[in-house]
Design a protein around this motif. Structure first.
Motif, PDB file in Angstrom:
ATOM      1  N   SER A 115       0.585   0.417  30.270  1.00 38.62           N
ATOM      2  CA  SER A 115       0.959  -0.614  29.290  1.00 38.62           C
ATOM      3  C   SER A 115      -0.274  -1.324  28.750  1.00 38.62           C
ATOM      4  O   SER A 115      -0.365  -1.613  27.552  1.00 38.62           O
ATOM      5  CB  SER A 115       1.915  -1.629  29.925  1.00 38.62           C
ATOM      6  N   ALA A 116      -1.237  -1.584  29.619  1.00 39.71           N
ATOM      7  CA  ALA A 116      -2.490  -2.204  29.166  1.00 39.71           C
ATOM      8  C   ALA A 116      -3.270  -1.242  28.264  1.00 39.71           C
ATOM      9  O   ALA A 116      -3.855  -1.661  27.257  1.00 39.71           O
ATOM     10  CB  ALA A 116      -3.335  -2.610  30.369  1.00 39.71           C
ATOM     11  N   LEU A 117      -3.246   0.049  28.609  1.00 38.59           N
ATOM     12  CA  LEU A 117      -3.940   1.042  27.792  1.00 38.59           C
ATOM     13  C   LEU A 117      -3.340   1.126  26.386  1.00 38.59           C
ATOM     14  O   LEU A 117      -4.056   1.335  25.408  1.00 38.59           O
ATOM     15  CB  LEU A 117      -3.897   2.410  28.488  1.00 38.59           C
ATOM     16  N   ILE A 118      -2.050   0.931  26.300  1.00 36.17           N
ATOM     17  CA  ILE A 118      -1.391   0.942  24.993  1.00 36.17           C
ATOM     18  C   ILE A 118      -1.987  -0.108  24.067  1.00 36.17           C
ATOM     19  O   ILE A 118      -2.153   0.128  22.874  1.00 36.17           O
ATOM     20  CB  ILE A 118       0.132   0.770  25.147  1.00 36.17           C
ATOM     21  N   THR A 119      -2.349  -1.251  24.616  1.00 33.10           N
ATOM     22  CA  THR A 119      -2.939  -2.293  23.776  1.00 33.10           C
ATOM     23  C   THR A 119      -4.289  -1.866  23.205  1.00 33.10           C
ATOM     24  O   THR A 119      -4.765  -2.453  22.241  1.00 33.10           O
ATOM     25  CB  THR A 119      -3.088  -3.632  24.539  1.00 33.10           C
ATOM     26  N   ASP A 120      -4.892  -0.828  23.815  1.00 34.85           N
ATOM     27  CA  ASP A 120      -6.154  -0.292  23.301  1.00 34.85           C
ATOM     28  C   ASP A 120      -5.951   0.781  22.238  1.00 34.85           C
ATOM     29  O   ASP A 120      -6.872   1.086  21.494  1.00 34.85           O
ATOM     30  CB  ASP A 120      -6.981   0.320  24.442  1.00 34.85           C
ATOM     31  N   ILE A 121      -4.761   1.398  22.185  1.00 37.08           N
ATOM     32  CA  ILE A 121      -4.602   2.569  21.312  1.00 37.08           C
ATOM     33  C   ILE A 121      -3.600   2.385  20.172  1.00 37.08           C
ATOM     34  O   ILE A 121      -3.476   3.284  19.343  1.00 37.08           O
ATOM     35  CB  ILE A 121      -4.243   3.839  22.130  1.00 37.08           C
ATOM     36  N   VAL A 122      -2.908   1.263  20.138  1.00 36.55           N
ATOM     37  CA  VAL A 122      -1.984   1.037  19.018  1.00 36.55           C
ATOM     38  C   VAL A 122      -2.364  -0.260  18.309  1.00 36.55           C
ATOM     39  O   VAL A 122      -2.945  -1.163  18.912  1.00 36.55           O
ATOM     40  CB  VAL A 122      -0.495   0.972  19.464  1.00 36.55           C
ATOM     41  N   PRO A 123      -2.027  -0.360  17.032  1.00 39.43           N
ATOM     42  CA  PRO A 123      -2.306  -1.605  16.300  1.00 39.43           C
ATOM     43  C   PRO A 123      -1.502  -2.770  16.889  1.00 39.43           C
ATOM     44  O   PRO A 123      -0.403  -2.582  17.414  1.00 39.43           O
ATOM     45  CB  PRO A 123      -1.831  -1.300  14.876  1.00 39.43           C
ATOM     46  N   ARG A 124      -2.066  -3.945  16.788  1.00 38.13           N
ATOM     47  CA  ARG A 124      -1.434  -5.149  17.352  1.00 38.13           C
ATOM     48  C   ARG A 124       0.014  -5.325  16.897  1.00 38.13           C
ATOM     49  O   ARG A 124       0.865  -5.704  17.679  1.00 38.13           O
ATOM     50  CB  ARG A 124      -2.257  -6.378  16.990  1.00 38.13           C
ATOM     51  N   GLU A 125       0.293  -5.028  15.638  1.00 38.64           N
ATOM     52  CA  GLU A 125       1.653  -5.209  15.124  1.00 38.64           C
ATOM     53  C   GLU A 125       2.646  -4.221  15.728  1.00 38.64           C
ATOM     54  O   GLU A 125       3.854  -4.394  15.571  1.00 38.64           O
ATOM     55  CB  GLU A 125       1.672  -5.139  13.590  1.00 38.64           C
ATOM     56  N   ALA A 126       2.159  -3.221  16.454  1.00 33.68           N
ATOM     57  CA  ALA A 126       3.054  -2.235  17.074  1.00 33.68           C
ATOM     58  C   ALA A 126       3.185  -2.429  18.580  1.00 33.68           C
ATOM     59  O   ALA A 126       3.855  -1.630  19.251  1.00 33.68           O
ATOM     60  CB  ALA A 126       2.548  -0.823  16.780  1.00 33.68           C
ATOM     61  N   PHE A 127       2.562  -3.469  19.151  1.00 32.17           N
ATOM     62  CA  PHE A 127       2.590  -3.664  20.600  1.00 32.17           C
ATOM     63  C   PHE A 127       4.008  -3.667  21.161  1.00 32.17           C
ATOM     64  O   PHE A 127       4.297  -2.976  22.138  1.00 32.17           O
ATOM     65  CB  PHE A 127       1.902  -4.972  21.001  1.00 32.17           C
ATOM     66  N   ASP A 128       4.889  -4.464  20.572  1.00 35.89           N
ATOM     67  CA  ASP A 128       6.239  -4.594  21.136  1.00 35.89           C
ATOM     68  C   ASP A 128       6.973  -3.251  21.139  1.00 35.89           C
ATOM     69  O   ASP A 128       7.573  -2.860  22.146  1.00 35.89           O
ATOM     70  CB  ASP A 128       7.042  -5.675  20.425  1.00 35.89           C
ATOM     71  N   THR A 129       6.908  -2.521  20.050  1.00 37.10           N
ATOM     72  CA  THR A 129       7.575  -1.218  19.967  1.00 37.10           C
ATOM     73  C   THR A 129       6.937  -0.227  20.932  1.00 37.10           C
ATOM     74  O   THR A 129       7.633   0.461  21.685  1.00 37.10           O
ATOM     75  CB  THR A 129       7.480  -0.661  18.527  1.00 37.10           C
ATOM     76  N   ALA A 130       5.613  -0.165  20.938  1.00 38.14           N
ATOM     77  CA  ALA A 130       4.911   0.812  21.767  1.00 38.14           C
ATOM     78  C   ALA A 130       5.113   0.536  23.252  1.00 38.14           C
ATOM     79  O   ALA A 130       5.393   1.461  24.029  1.00 38.14           O
ATOM     80  CB  ALA A 130       3.424   0.810  21.422  1.00 38.14           C
TER      81      ALA A 130
END
Length: 187
Positions: A115-130
């Motif tokens: 989940s933390a890695l996701i914050t490195d690979i997706v745009p901020r506006e997509a955090f909740d969905t990703a």
């Protein structure tokens, strides 16, 4: 609606695979222990050592992933879990099952690191969905695993099923090894 990157989907599919293997362990381990004539107390107590490891680590995993890198820590979680699965193949003493369960605790920890890695690979506006989609990988893997494990055990036996699950875990590990991270956020 933001398009999620290939890296996100690789990470999520690896999560589905690793949790499919974990459900194989969750179903297969008590069956194996029962076949080895362990009593109900021994079978149910095997989860305790893993809890003693995962509970405190959950509070520190974020700072560890900042220090050592999220991808590195995720790979370490997967490698430790693979060792636990391989140990199940040859387990016949209670302490073997304890050590295996300690190793498997790292799969639960891996969801936090992922989940933390996701914050490195997706745009901020997509955090909740990703993050919600990635978190669902544990449930999807469990559904696949529990849905198939009984058939696989009936077909090839428990130890061979653990071998198949180990192969799945290695595939998930290789997916993470090959995961491409944004250059500015190499972890």
């Amino acid at each position: 609606d933001v398009k999620l990157s290939q890296s996100f989907w690789v990470l999520t599919i690896a999560g589905v695979i690793i949790f499919t293997a974990m459900s194989a362990m969750l179903m297969g381990r008590p069956l194996l222990m029962n076949n080895l004539k362990f009593d109900a107390t021994s079978i149910s107590s095997v989860t305790i050592p893993g809890g003693f490891i995962s509970l405190p680590l959950t509070f520190y995993i974020g700072s560890l992933s900042d220090r050592f890198g999220r991808k590195t820590l995720l790979l370490l979680c997967y490698v430790i879990a693979i060792v636990g699965m391989m140990m199940l193949i040859v387990s016949d003493l209670i302490w073997h099952f304890w050590v295996s369960e300690i190793c498997f605790a790292f799969i639960g920890i891996s969801i936090v690191v992922g989940s933390a890695l996701i914050t490195d690979i997706v745009p901020r506006e997509a955090f909740d969905t990703a993050i919600s989609r990635y978190s669902a990988s544990a449930w999807m893997g469990s559904i696949f695993g529990f849905g198939l494990v009984g058939y696989i055990i009936d077909w090839v036996g428990i130890s061979t099923m653990f071998g198949f699950a180990t192969v799945l875990m290695v595939i998930a590990l290789l997916m993470i090894v090959l995961l491409q991270l944004p250059k500015a956020k190499l972890s």
